[in-house]
Design a protein around this motif. Structure first.
Motif, PDB file in Angstrom:
ATOM      1  N   LEU A   1      45.426  43.873  41.665  1.00 34.45           N
ATOM      2  CA  LEU A   1      44.025  43.550  41.930  1.00 34.45           C
ATOM      3  C   LEU A   1      43.840  42.091  42.338  1.00 34.45           C
ATOM      4  O   LEU A   1      42.986  41.769  43.173  1.00 34.45           O
ATOM      5  CB  LEU A   1      43.182  43.857  40.692  1.00 34.45           C
ATOM      6  CG  LEU A   1      43.127  45.328  40.265  1.00 34.45           C
ATOM      7  CD1 LEU A   1      42.272  45.492  39.023  1.00 34.45           C
ATOM      8  CD2 LEU A   1      42.588  46.201  41.387  1.00 34.45           C
ATOM      9  N   SER A   2      44.624  41.211  41.764  1.00 33.36           N
ATOM     10  CA  SER A   2      44.482  39.797  42.102  1.00 33.36           C
ATOM     11  C   SER A   2      44.856  39.516  43.550  1.00 33.36           C
ATOM     12  O   SER A   2      44.310  38.597  44.168  1.00 33.36           O
ATOM     13  CB  SER A   2      45.327  38.939  41.156  1.00 33.36           C
ATOM     14  OG  SER A   2      46.698  39.277  41.250  1.00 33.36           O
ATOM     15  N   GLN A   3      45.772  40.327  44.127  1.00 37.03           N
ATOM     16  CA  GLN A   3      46.196  40.076  45.502  1.00 37.03           C
ATOM     17  C   GLN A   3      45.044  40.241  46.497  1.00 37.03           C
ATOM     18  O   GLN A   3      44.971  39.528  47.500  1.00 37.03           O
ATOM     19  CB  GLN A   3      47.354  41.001  45.893  1.00 37.03           C
ATOM     20  CG  GLN A   3      48.602  40.870  45.051  1.00 37.03           C
ATOM     21  CD  GLN A   3      49.105  39.455  44.945  1.00 37.03           C
ATOM     22  OE1 GLN A   3      49.219  38.744  45.940  1.00 37.03           O
ATOM     23  NE2 GLN A   3      49.416  39.016  43.730  1.00 37.03           N
ATOM     24  N   THR A   4      44.146  41.186  46.233  1.00 34.59           N
ATOM     25  CA  THR A   4      43.013  41.387  47.133  1.00 34.59           C
ATOM     26  C   THR A   4      42.095  40.169  47.126  1.00 34.59           C
ATOM     27  O   THR A   4      41.622  39.718  48.177  1.00 34.59           O
ATOM     28  CB  THR A   4      42.218  42.638  46.727  1.00 34.59           C
ATOM     29  OG1 THR A   4      43.104  43.751  46.625  1.00 34.59           O
ATOM     30  CG2 THR A   4      41.146  42.959  47.761  1.00 34.59           C
ATOM     31  N   LEU A   5      41.836  39.622  45.958  1.00 32.71           N
ATOM     32  CA  LEU A   5      41.003  38.424  45.876  1.00 32.71           C
ATOM     33  C   LEU A   5      41.714  37.224  46.484  1.00 32.71           C
ATOM     34  O   LEU A   5      41.084  36.382  47.133  1.00 32.71           O
ATOM     35  CB  LEU A   5      40.641  38.148  44.418  1.00 32.71           C
ATOM     36  CG  LEU A   5      39.653  39.155  43.792  1.00 32.71           C
ATOM     37  CD1 LEU A   5      39.553  38.948  42.292  1.00 32.71           C
ATOM     38  CD2 LEU A   5      38.284  39.028  44.435  1.00 32.71           C
ATOM     39  N   PHE A   6      43.032  37.136  46.296  1.00 33.58           N
ATOM     40  CA  PHE A   6      43.781  36.052  46.927  1.00 33.58           C
ATOM     41  C   PHE A   6      43.664  36.130  48.446  1.00 33.58           C
ATOM     42  O   PHE A   6      43.514  35.111  49.128  1.00 33.58           O
ATOM     43  CB  PHE A   6      45.272  36.139  46.545  1.00 33.58           C
ATOM     44  CG  PHE A   6      45.555  35.771  45.115  1.00 33.58           C
ATOM     45  CD1 PHE A   6      44.708  34.939  44.402  1.00 33.58           C
ATOM     46  CD2 PHE A   6      46.685  36.252  44.478  1.00 33.58           C
ATOM     47  CE1 PHE A   6      44.972  34.596  43.078  1.00 33.58           C
ATOM     48  CE2 PHE A   6      46.968  35.911  43.166  1.00 33.58           C
ATOM     49  CZ  PHE A   6      46.112  35.090  42.469  1.00 33.58           C
ATOM     50  N   ALA A   7      43.766  37.358  48.999  1.00 35.73           N
ATOM     51  CA  ALA A   7      43.690  37.529  50.451  1.00 35.73           C
ATOM     52  C   ALA A   7      42.344  37.082  50.997  1.00 35.73           C
ATOM     53  O   ALA A   7      42.242  36.613  52.133  1.00 35.73           O
ATOM     54  CB  ALA A   7      43.952  38.988  50.816  1.00 35.73           C
ATOM     55  N   ARG A   8      41.296  37.226  50.185  1.00 38.12           N
ATOM     56  CA  ARG A   8      39.962  36.784  50.590  1.00 38.12           C
ATOM     57  C   ARG A   8      39.767  35.283  50.385  1.00 38.12           C
ATOM     58  O   ARG A   8      38.759  34.725  50.822  1.00 38.12           O
ATOM     59  CB  ARG A   8      38.893  37.519  49.767  1.00 38.12           C
ATOM     60  CG  ARG A   8      38.677  38.966  50.139  1.00 38.12           C
ATOM     61  CD  ARG A   8      37.657  39.607  49.209  1.00 38.12           C
ATOM     62  NE  ARG A   8      36.449  38.788  49.089  1.00 38.12           N
ATOM     63  CZ  ARG A   8      35.423  38.809  49.939  1.00 38.12           C
ATOM     64  NH1 ARG A   8      35.472  39.620  50.988  1.00 38.12           N
ATOM     65  NH2 ARG A   8      34.360  38.049  49.753  1.00 38.12           N
ATOM     66  N   GLY A   9      40.701  34.655  49.702  1.00 39.32           N
ATOM     67  CA  GLY A   9      40.529  33.239  49.372  1.00 39.32           C
ATOM     68  C   GLY A   9      39.603  33.022  48.192  1.00 39.32           C
ATOM     69  O   GLY A   9      39.108  31.905  47.981  1.00 39.32           O
ATOM     70  N   SER A  10      39.385  34.072  47.375  1.00 43.68           N
ATOM     71  CA  SER A  10      38.458  33.979  46.233  1.00 43.68           C
ATOM     72  C   SER A  10      39.189  33.445  45.010  1.00 43.68           C
ATOM     73  O   SER A  10      39.355  34.150  44.000  1.00 43.68           O
ATOM     74  CB  SER A  10      37.849  35.351  45.935  1.00 43.68           C
ATOM     75  OG  SER A  10      37.187  35.872  47.059  1.00 43.68           O
ATOM     76  N   LEU A  11      39.651  32.197  45.094  1.00 47.35           N
ATOM     77  CA  LEU A  11      40.454  31.646  44.013  1.00 47.35           C
ATOM     78  C   LEU A  11      39.613  31.283  42.796  1.00 47.35           C
ATOM     79  O   LEU A  11      40.088  31.350  41.661  1.00 47.35           O
ATOM     80  CB  LEU A  11      41.208  30.409  44.516  1.00 47.35           C
ATOM     81  CG  LEU A  11      42.249  30.689  45.604  1.00 47.35           C
ATOM     82  CD1 LEU A  11      42.878  29.403  46.078  1.00 47.35           C
ATOM     83  CD2 LEU A  11      43.314  31.645  45.103  1.00 47.35           C
ATOM     84  N   ARG A  12      38.348  30.897  43.023  1.00 45.95           N
ATOM     85  CA  ARG A  12      37.502  30.537  41.887  1.00 45.95           C
ATOM     86  C   ARG A  12      37.284  31.745  40.980  1.00 45.95           C
ATOM     87  O   ARG A  12      37.350  31.634  39.753  1.00 45.95           O
ATOM     88  CB  ARG A  12      36.162  30.011  42.380  1.00 45.95           C
ATOM     89  CG  ARG A  12      35.242  29.560  41.252  1.00 45.95           C
ATOM     90  CD  ARG A  12      33.910  29.054  41.788  1.00 45.95           C
ATOM     91  NE  ARG A  12      34.096  27.905  42.675  1.00 45.95           N
ATOM     92  CZ  ARG A  12      33.092  27.308  43.314  1.00 45.95           C
ATOM     93  NH1 ARG A  12      31.860  27.753  43.187  1.00 45.95           N
ATOM     94  NH2 ARG A  12      33.340  26.271  44.090  1.00 45.95           N
ATOM     95  N   GLY A  13      37.033  32.897  41.588  1.00 48.21           N
ATOM     96  CA  GLY A  13      36.823  34.100  40.789  1.00 48.21           C
ATOM     97  C   GLY A  13      38.053  34.486  40.001  1.00 48.21           C
ATOM     98  O   GLY A  13      37.964  34.846  38.818  1.00 48.21           O
ATOM     99  N   THR A  14      39.238  34.426  40.641  1.00 43.51           N
ATOM    100  CA  THR A  14      40.462  34.778  39.929  1.00 43.51           C
ATOM    101  C   THR A  14      40.753  33.780  38.812  1.00 43.51           C
ATOM    102  O   THR A  14      41.324  34.144  37.774  1.00 43.51           O
ATOM    103  CB  THR A  14      41.649  34.833  40.908  1.00 43.51           C
ATOM    104  OG1 THR A  14      41.706  33.606  41.652  1.00 43.51           O
ATOM    105  CG2 THR A  14      41.501  35.981  41.877  1.00 43.51           C
TER     106      THR A  14
END
Length: 506
Positions: free
Chosen positions: A369-382
């Motif tokens: 699941l974290s890879q999808t957020l990483f791909a979006r650049g959503s590092l703050r959320g992760t």
């Protein structure tokens, strides 16, 4: 190179690294046991090993790959050189700071090791072993650049050097003579530092050869892209190393139990065998694919890939967790109980392994699941999700540890992983990328049923073999794998067409 062939290469490399790491830890147990010296060395080893595992499994990729994906090839190569130069300065400065403040770092790593002598050993081993972070971090940045250009071989094989060097040192030490435990641990810390520098040399050689050349050095230019990378690195590393940070929090709690640090370390290393494979595949292969899909705006393809990856994660992790829980004691006894490692240590390690087995499927899901957020650049959320899991781990480990002892601390890691997965799913739902379908739910049920068949088979086999040796344990593992594979095929948890597709070039 195709996605499947890339996955196989990365998977083989990750598997080889895990096997070597496991052999290293078996020799650790034989050489150091689980007493005060082992606690001190493993507490000091935890921090550089944490960095090595996070960056070695692609922890820097979430910051580097999306930035490189927005650049043309002619500007990406000098930018990569800027990144390497700035990080070389930063990580060297960090290493100097850790060496200077090793006493304080030791207390933060294991506050329960109250003896001044033991904390002094932690500080010594930290000073000797932490410089390995320089080589490992810079090598991992180089590996990320090689992965971006689909050049996986050197990036995959270089990390094997660290474990190989430590194994060589562990084999050589008994040949020298009767070496005191404290001296053995000191030599191992030095070997880790030297191996990290050799790893860097291998990756650096690969960076200077082949086309396209992924890196060109120059005097670093302070550009918005470079500033963005530096701002993104900390949350990327924290988010990528979520599970390792949960283990670190549990280690702090375990330091208040005699031999708790050692028991947790050895049990966690067994758990990392299957989990490390998922981490390496996710960061090195799945993340670049998801980044390209996101750049093209293919949201439905992202959701489909994410659901399929969750199926694969549970197909591997759920039976692994089942087997680890049932075979915990023979695994701990057969693999570690020799030399300085006593039967009592095997009992403690087995109790921790049972608790950690509950965390394994959740940790595998969080890797996906974290890879999808990483791909979006959503590092703050992760980062927020990781911090929530970290707090949950510490609180649960302390509370459950007081109730159930050392096994309760391990269950605290499972609570942290569950919190992490829930937060990641919530963040994905906000951006419309969390949509588990009926096929995923049905596949999970089939995987769970196949794992139940595995559990029954292992339970009956353990009745017939209450105290298996090495050969019997190997037979149980192989037989369990065959039983699960047959059950998975018969129940439809995996199909023959999917196996054939996996073996073909994509």
């Amino acid at each position: 190179m195709s996605l499947v062939r890339s996955s196989l290469l990365v998977g083989l490399g990750a598997g080889a690294s895990r096997i070597l790491g496991f052999a290293r830890d078996v020799l650790f147990a034989q050489a150091l046991g689980a007493g005060p010296v082992a606690d001190a060395f493993l507490a000091a080893f935890r921090l550089p090993n944490l960095v090595r595992r996070v960056v070695g499994e692609g922890g820097l990729n979430p910051a580097l790959i999306p930035a490189l994906g927005r650049m043309e090839p002619e500007e990406a190569a000098p930018f990569a050189g800027d990144v390497m130069s700035v990080f070389a300065l930063a990580v060297t400065g960090l290493t100097g700071l850790v060496i200077f403040a090793a006493g304080l770092v030791s207390f933060l790593l294991a506050p329960g090791l109250s003896s001044e002598d033991t904390l002094g050993l932690v500080a010594l081993y930290t000073r000797l072993g932490f410089p390995s972070v320089i080589g490992v971090t810079l090598a991992s940045i180089g590996a990320a650049l090689l992965n971006w250009h689909r050049r996986f071989t050197a990036a995959t094989m270089a990390p094997l050097v660290v474990n190989s060097a430590l194994i060589a040192m562990l084999i050589a030490l008994p040949l020298i003579g009767d070496v005191p435990l404290r001296t053995k641990a000191a030599w191992l810390a030095v070997a880790a530092t030297l191996a990290g520098l050799v790893q860097l040399a291998i990756v650096a050689l690969a960076l200077t050869k082949g086309e396209p050349r992924p890196i060109r050095f120059r005097k670093p230019r302070w550009t918005p892209a470079l500033r963005g990378i530096l701002l993104a690195v900390f949350p990327a590393l924290v988010a990528s190393g979520a599970v390792q940070l949960f283990i670190l929090a549990a280690t702090q709690v375990a330091s208040f139990w005699p031999s708790g640090v050692s028991w947790l370390y050895y049990a966690e290393r067994v758990m990392q065998l299957p989990l490390g494979l998922m981490g390496a595949l996710g960061a090195s292969v799945l993340l670049p694919e998801l980044a390209l899909r996101h750049r093209a705006g293919e949201h439905e393809a992202i959701i489909a890939a994410q659901n399929k990856a969750m199926e694969l994660a549970l197909l591997l992790a759920l039976p692994a967790a089942t087997a680890l829980a049932i075979l915990a004691h023979p695994i701990a006894s057969v693999l570690f109980e020799r030399g300085a490692f006593s039967p009592q240590d095997a009992d403690g390690t087995a109790a921790v392994l049972v608790g950690l087995s509950a965390a394994l499927p959740l940790a595998a899901l969080s890797k996906v699941l974290s890879q999808t957020l990483f791909a979006r650049g959503s590092l703050r959320g992760t980062l927020i999700a990781t911090l929530a899991g970290l707090v949950a781990t510490f609180v649960a480990a302390w509370g459950l540890g007081r109730l159930f002892g050392i096994s309760g601390i391990a269950l605290g890691v499972a609570v942290g992983c569950a919190t992490h997965v829930a937060m990641l799913a919530f963040l994905l739902a906000i951006v419309g990328l969390w949509r588990p379908d009926r096929a995923l739910g049905l596949r999970i049920v089939k995987i769970a049923l196949a794992s139940l068949v595995l559990a029954l088979g292992l339970f009956l086999a353990m009745k017939a073999l209450p105290e298996p040796g090495l050969f019997a344990l190997a037979l149980l593992c192989v037989g369990g794998f065959v039983l699960y594979a047959v059950a998975a095929l018969m129940l439809g948890a995996v199909t023959r067409d999917e196996i054939a597709q996996l073996m073909r070039k994509s």
